[in-house]
Design a protein around this motif. Structure first.
Motif, short mmCIF file in Angstrom:
data_model
loop_
_atom_site.label_atom_id
_atom_site.label_comp_id
_atom_site.label_asym_id
_atom_site.label_seq_id
_atom_site.Cartn_x
_atom_site.Cartn_y
_atom_site.Cartn_z
N HIS A 118 0.83 -1.21 0.00
CA HIS A 118 0.00 0.00 0.00
C HIS A 118 0.87 1.26 0.00
O HIS A 118 0.61 2.21 -0.74
N ALA A 119 1.89 1.27 0.87
CA ALA A 119 2.78 2.44 0.95
C ALA A 119 3.55 2.62 -0.36
O ALA A 119 3.73 3.75 -0.84
N THR A 120 4.00 1.51 -0.94
CA THR A 120 4.74 1.57 -2.21
C THR A 120 3.89 2.16 -3.32
O THR A 120 4.32 3.09 -4.03
N MET A 121 2.69 1.64 -3.48
CA MET A 121 1.83 2.08 -4.57
C MET A 121 1.33 3.51 -4.34
O MET A 121 1.10 4.26 -5.30
N ALA A 122 1.15 3.89 -3.08
CA ALA A 122 0.74 5.27 -2.79
C ALA A 122 1.82 6.25 -3.22
O ALA A 122 1.55 7.27 -3.85
N MET A 123 3.07 5.92 -2.88
CA MET A 123 4.18 6.78 -3.28
C MET A 123 4.34 6.80 -4.79
O MET A 123 4.59 7.85 -5.40
N ALA A 124 4.20 5.63 -5.42
CA ALA A 124 4.39 5.54 -6.88
C ALA A 124 3.30 6.29 -7.63
O ALA A 124 3.60 7.13 -8.49
N LEU A 125 2.04 6.01 -7.32
CA LEU A 125 0.93 6.59 -8.07
C LEU A 125 0.67 8.04 -7.68
O LEU A 125 0.68 8.94 -8.54
N TYR A 126 0.44 8.27 -6.40
CA TYR A 126 0.14 9.64 -5.97
C TYR A 126 1.37 10.53 -6.07
O TYR A 126 1.25 11.74 -6.29
N GLY A 127 2.55 9.93 -5.91
CA GLY A 127 3.79 10.69 -6.09
C GLY A 127 3.97 11.12 -7.54
O GLY A 127 4.45 12.22 -7.81
N PHE A 128 3.58 10.25 -8.47
CA PHE A 128 3.65 10.59 -9.89
C PHE A 128 2.73 11.77 -10.20
O PHE A 128 3.13 12.74 -10.85
N ILE A 129 1.49 11.67 -9.73
CA ILE A 129 0.52 12.75 -9.96
C ILE A 129 0.99 14.03 -9.26
O ILE A 129 0.86 15.14 -9.81
N PHE A 130 1.54 13.89 -8.06
CA PHE A 130 2.09 15.02 -7.30
C PHE A 130 3.13 15.76 -8.14
O PHE A 130 3.09 16.99 -8.26
N TYR A 131 4.06 15.01 -8.73
CA TYR A 131 5.14 15.64 -9.49
C TYR A 131 4.61 16.33 -10.74
O TYR A 131 5.08 17.42 -11.10
N ILE A 132 3.64 15.71 -11.42
CA ILE A 132 3.07 16.32 -12.62
C ILE A 132 2.44 17.66 -12.28
O ILE A 132 2.68 18.67 -12.96
N ILE A 133 1.62 17.69 -11.23
CA ILE A 133 0.96 18.93 -10.83
C ILE A 133 1.98 19.96 -10.36
O ILE A 133 1.90 21.15 -10.70
N TRP A 134 2.96 19.51 -9.59
CA TRP A 134 3.99 20.43 -9.09
C TRP A 134 4.79 21.04 -10.24
O TRP A 134 5.10 22.24 -10.21
N SER A 135 5.12 20.26 -11.25
CA SER A 135 5.89 20.77 -12.38
C SER A 135 5.12 21.85 -13.14
O SER A 135 5.69 22.85 -13.58
N TYR A 136 3.81 21.65 -13.30
CA TYR A 136 2.99 22.67 -13.95
C TYR A 136 2.91 23.93 -13.09
O TYR A 136 2.93 25.05 -13.59
N TYR B 112 4.93 -3.16 10.14
CA TYR B 112 5.89 -2.47 11.00
C TYR B 112 6.35 -1.20 10.29
O TYR B 112 6.18 -1.05 9.08
N LEU B 113 6.96 -0.30 11.04
CA LEU B 113 7.40 0.98 10.48
C LEU B 113 8.38 0.76 9.33
O LEU B 113 8.32 1.46 8.31
N SER B 114 9.29 -0.19 9.47
CA SER B 114 10.28 -0.45 8.42
C SER B 114 9.62 -0.92 7.12
O SER B 114 10.12 -0.63 6.03
N ASP B 115 8.50 -1.64 7.23
CA ASP B 115 7.77 -2.06 6.03
C ASP B 115 7.26 -0.85 5.25
O ASP B 115 7.37 -0.80 4.02
N VAL B 116 6.70 0.10 5.98
CA VAL B 116 6.14 1.30 5.35
C VAL B 116 7.24 2.17 4.75
O VAL B 116 7.12 2.63 3.61
N LEU B 117 8.31 2.38 5.51
CA LEU B 117 9.41 3.21 5.01
C LEU B 117 10.06 2.59 3.78
O LEU B 117 10.39 3.30 2.82
N ALA B 118 10.21 1.27 3.78
CA ALA B 118 10.77 0.58 2.61
C ALA B 118 9.86 0.75 1.41
O ALA B 118 10.32 0.95 0.28
N GLY B 119 8.55 0.69 1.64
CA GLY B 119 7.60 0.90 0.56
C GLY B 119 7.72 2.28 -0.05
O GLY B 119 7.71 2.43 -1.29
N TYR B 120 7.87 3.29 0.79
CA TYR B 120 8.04 4.66 0.29
C TYR B 120 9.31 4.77 -0.56
O TYR B 120 9.32 5.42 -1.61
N VAL B 121 10.38 4.14 -0.10
CA VAL B 121 11.66 4.20 -0.83
C VAL B 121 11.53 3.53 -2.20
O VAL B 121 12.01 4.05 -3.21
N ILE B 122 10.87 2.38 -2.24
CA ILE B 122 10.68 1.66 -3.51
C ILE B 122 9.90 2.53 -4.50
O ILE B 122 10.26 2.65 -5.67
#
Length: 204
Positions: free
Chosen positions: A113-131, A169-179
């Motif tokens: 969940h953390a991985t896909m949130a960073m990947a998908l919402y992070g992608f949309i975040f960057y697109i909007i931020w760049s504009y 665990y916290l490390s699971d979530v942080l690793a997901g964000y990094v991925i």
């Protein structure tokens, strides 16, 4: 060698303490109404939601002729999902049991969940931020700022939610964000190869 081993053991003990302490804090401060909301958001924010939003985003890019966005988006999502799948089978880490609000059968590490949130919402975040950066005088600038803040909070809340439910665990979530971040960076580099005809000097 002994010193290095002692340092590694000490680091692992410290990280395990932090992970368990953060998990215990959220579990001990649960409320009935908040637990209900977290459960609802969990079932509505799984892989089906990610697939749906990815499809709609790619369709929107195609309709608006931002073809250069489609491949990086698919690489980010596909690469993140594939990495999670491989790591879950490589490091079969047991999930928290006593703290969990519901049963999860897959490996705990990393958090999908953390991985896909960073990947998908992070992608949309960057697109909007760049504009937003390109033209701060745009009439939609205020909306862009709101969406940027919303997406950043959403990414953070996904990780907190998984900890609150006691399924990671916290490390699971942080690793997901990094991925997720790593695949965002990879897709950014690929977008610079100009596989698709870009509009102006645009890239991811």
């Amino acid at each position: 060698i002994r010193i290095s081993q002692n340092k590694i053991m000490g680091y692992n003990i410290y990280m395990n303490f932090i992970a368990q302490a953060s998990l215990n804090f959220l579990v001990n401060n649960r409320t009935e109404w908040l637990s209900f909301l977290m459960m609802v958001f969990t079932y509505s924010g799984g892989y089906l939601m990610v697939i749906g939003i990815t499809f709609l985003s790619a369709l929107s890019f195609y309709i608006h002729r931002h073809y250069q966005r489609i491949l990086p988006l698919l690489i980010t999502i596909g690469g993140s999902a594939g990495t999670v799948y491989l790591l879950k089978h490589l490091f079969y880490r047991a999930r928290p049991v006593a703290e969990a609000l519901y049963l999860e059968t897959s490996s705990s590490f990393p958090s999908g969940h953390a991985t896909m949130a960073m990947a998908l919402y992070g992608f949309i975040f960057y697109i909007i931020w760049s504009y937003s950066v390109k033209d701060s005088r745009d009439k939609h600038h205020s909306l862009h700022k709101f969406l940027i803040i919303f997406l950043a909070i959403l990414i953070l809340l996904v990780g907190v939610r998984r900890l609150y439910l006691g399924v990671h665990y916290l490390s699971d979530v942080l690793a997901g964000y990094v991925i997720g971040l790593v695949w965002l960076w990879i897709s950014h580099l690929i977008s610079k190869l100009k596989i698709w005809p870009l509009q102006g000097n645009e890239h991811l």
